[in-house]
Design an enzyme around this catalytic site. Structure first.
Site, PDB file in Angstrom:
ATOM      1  CG  HIS A  61     140.220  74.908  70.050  1.00 51.59           C
ATOM      2  ND1 HIS A  61     139.272  74.579  70.986  1.00 51.59           N
ATOM      3  CD2 HIS A  61     141.426  74.694  70.639  1.00 51.59           C
ATOM      4  CE1 HIS A  61     139.882  74.203  72.108  1.00 51.59           C
ATOM      5  NE2 HIS A  61     141.189  74.258  71.929  1.00 51.59           N
ATOM      6  CG  LEU A  62     138.633  72.212  63.354  1.00 51.23           C
ATOM      7  CD1 LEU A  62     138.120  70.989  62.588  1.00 51.23           C
ATOM      8  CD2 LEU A  62     139.801  72.849  62.599  1.00 51.23           C
ATOM      9  CG  HIS A 178     142.205  72.980  79.866  1.00 50.78           C
ATOM     10  ND1 HIS A 178     142.429  73.881  78.848  1.00 50.78           N
ATOM     11  CD2 HIS A 178     142.290  73.690  81.010  1.00 50.78           C
ATOM     12  CE1 HIS A 178     142.643  75.079  79.364  1.00 50.78           C
ATOM     13  NE2 HIS A 178     142.566  75.001  80.681  1.00 50.78           N
ATOM     14  CG  ASP A 303     145.413  74.418  72.597  1.00 48.41           C
ATOM     15  OD1 ASP A 303     144.255  74.385  72.142  1.00 48.41           O
ATOM     16  OD2 ASP A 303     145.692  74.882  73.710  1.00 48.41           O
ATOM     17  CG  PHE A 321     143.821  82.455  77.828  1.00 47.92           C
ATOM     18  CD1 PHE A 321     145.066  82.738  78.361  1.00 47.92           C
ATOM     19  CD2 PHE A 321     142.691  82.690  78.599  1.00 47.92           C
ATOM     20  CE1 PHE A 321     145.182  83.251  79.653  1.00 47.92           C
ATOM     21  CE2 PHE A 321     142.792  83.210  79.892  1.00 47.92           C
ATOM     22  CZ  PHE A 321     144.040  83.492  80.423  1.00 47.92           C
TER      23      PHE A 321
END
Ligand SMILES: [Zn+2]
Ligand SMILES: [Zn+2]
Length: 421
Positions: A61-62, A178, A303, A321
């Site tokens: 996740h950028l 997911h 992740d 999270f």
């Protein structure tokens, strides 16, 4: 011209494991062989180091666009380069969601301008990842996506999954899911079991994940699509994937370093232990390690999920999270899997290179004519991970302060050394 000399070249695709030199011209490998001519060349002395194909992270996740407080394409890919990754697939749950070609193009352009490593966007499966209508998958494919996913949540229904798969199959795109059942997940913050009871935290049963894995595999059987299970964390899910592979379905899966390292016994009232899926039981963790060893699991994916320090500095129940992942992935693999004797070094390298490449339908190898993406690492170098030293904008790692043996020493992308320890 860059000459990488005297490294132990370890390439699972070519079945190479030998001391060799690699000559790079422009952005490609031009020669691989013993004692290549060194005249008029920039030399990188890799004596004592492993030279592997460039690592690929299937799941990061950028946060750009929209989450620049926590990470940007520039800071995230800097962190990825430090972790030895030469390519990162970025999940679409940005703001706005990457569900159309203009967002995809802006990520690709931003990555070309500011990215340190290659960025391969993943497009949303549904508009806004809301689970209702299909996203503009075909236009996003033309703009550069390599897969689709509604990561952050599952593809909402079996019916929608069928549509997504039917749409993606002729485009050659894998569908990444997911997996969780929202009705079982509801309100949970860690894995349900004796440890959630002890801590008094709301549990999420392991079945929340495996039910959804089972559903998705049924849909892969129905449609013939390529399905990839993200961040798999339970033995129940693994049993479904093993059965699917036996039945020759095109089903693959990934496991994160935190899930093969930690268990629910490690959870404390510290939000750096809060991630989704949650840390699993010891039996599940051991099953995942067996799956990594025997080939049932295709890739290690981080992740990497940066969250701005203020957002994690709240009560456990209220924290988002996710944990950082790029910079500790290889070291955790070396320590937890290879040094412990559970995996060979070659298998570990495969899980970072040829394994994830195959999930995307790509090849990754060290040979003349191939892109010059290489990860050069040491199995001996000792160091301590400190989030304060990270180029990431976030600090949310349970491994802050941990000492390791083994580290990335240089990352080469398109013939350029983009990181050097
Ligand atoms: Zn996820
Ligand atoms: Zn994710």
């Amino acid at each position: 011209m860059l000459l990488i000399r005297n490294g132990r070249v370890l390439d699972p695709a070519m079945k190479t494991d030998a001391t060799l030199d690699i000559l790079i011209e422009g952005d490609r490998i031009s020669r691989v062989g013993p004692e290549l001519d060194a005249r008029d060349r920039e030399i990188f002395d890799a004596r004592g180091l492993i030279v592997a194909p460039g690592f690929i992270d299937l799941h990061g996740h950028l946060r750009e666009p929209g989450g620049e407080m926590s990470e940007t394409i520039e800071t995230g890919t800097k962190s990825a380069a430090r972790g030895g990754f030469t390519a990162v697939c970025c999940m679409p749950n940005t703001q706005p969601v990457n569900d159309n070609a203009s967002v995809t193009r802006s990520i690709v352009e931003r990555a070309a301008a500011a990215g340190i490593v290659r960025v391969w966007p993943i497009g949303a499966a549904s508009l806004g990842s809301k689970g209702e209508a299909l996203a503009e998958i075909s236009a996003m494919k033309a703009a550069g996506i390599v897969a689709v996913s509604d990561d952050g949540k599952p593809v909402a229904t079996a019916r929608l999954m069928r549509q997504v798969m039917d749409y993606c199959t002729p485009l050659g795109l894998p569908v990444i899911d997911h997996c969780e059942d929202p009705s079982l997940f509801a309100g949970g913050v860690m894995r349900e079991g004796p440890n959630s009871l002890k801590l008094g935290l709301q549990g999420i049963p392991a079945a929340s994940e495996s039910i959804c894995v089972g559903r998705d595999i049924e849909m892969a059987l129905l449609t013939g699509a390529r399905l990839h299970i993200a961040h798999m964390s339970t033995s129940g899910s693994l049993a479904y994937v093993r059965a699917a592979k036996r039945n020759k379905l095109r089903v693959t899966c990934e496991v994160t370093p935190h899930h093969f390292t930690l268990t629910d016994e490690d959870v404390r009232y510290d939000t750096h232990y809060k991630m989704n899926p949650p840390l699993a039981s010891r039996a599940d963790r051991d099953a995942l390690i067996a799956g990594l060893a025997d080939g049932s699991i295709d890739a290690i994916a981080t992740d990497h999920a940066p969250h701005h320090p203020a957002s994690k500095d709240v009560e456990f129940d209220r924290a988002p999270f996710g944990v950082l992942g790029f910079e500790t992935a290889l070291a955790l693999g070396l320590t937890e899997l290879v040094d412990s004797g559970k995996l060979s070094l070659t298998r570990l390298v495969e899980l970072f290179t040829t394994g994830p490449a195959r999930v995307l339908g790509l090849e990754r190898k060290i040979a003349a004519g191939e892109p010059a993406d290489l990860t050069i690492f040491s199995t001996e170098h000792t160091w301590t991970y400190r989030t304060a030293d990270s180029p990431s904008k976030s600090r949310n790692s349970p491994f802050d302060g941990r000492s390791f043996r083994g580290a990335p020493m240089a990352t080469v992308v398109a013939g350029r050394i983009v990181y050097r320890r």
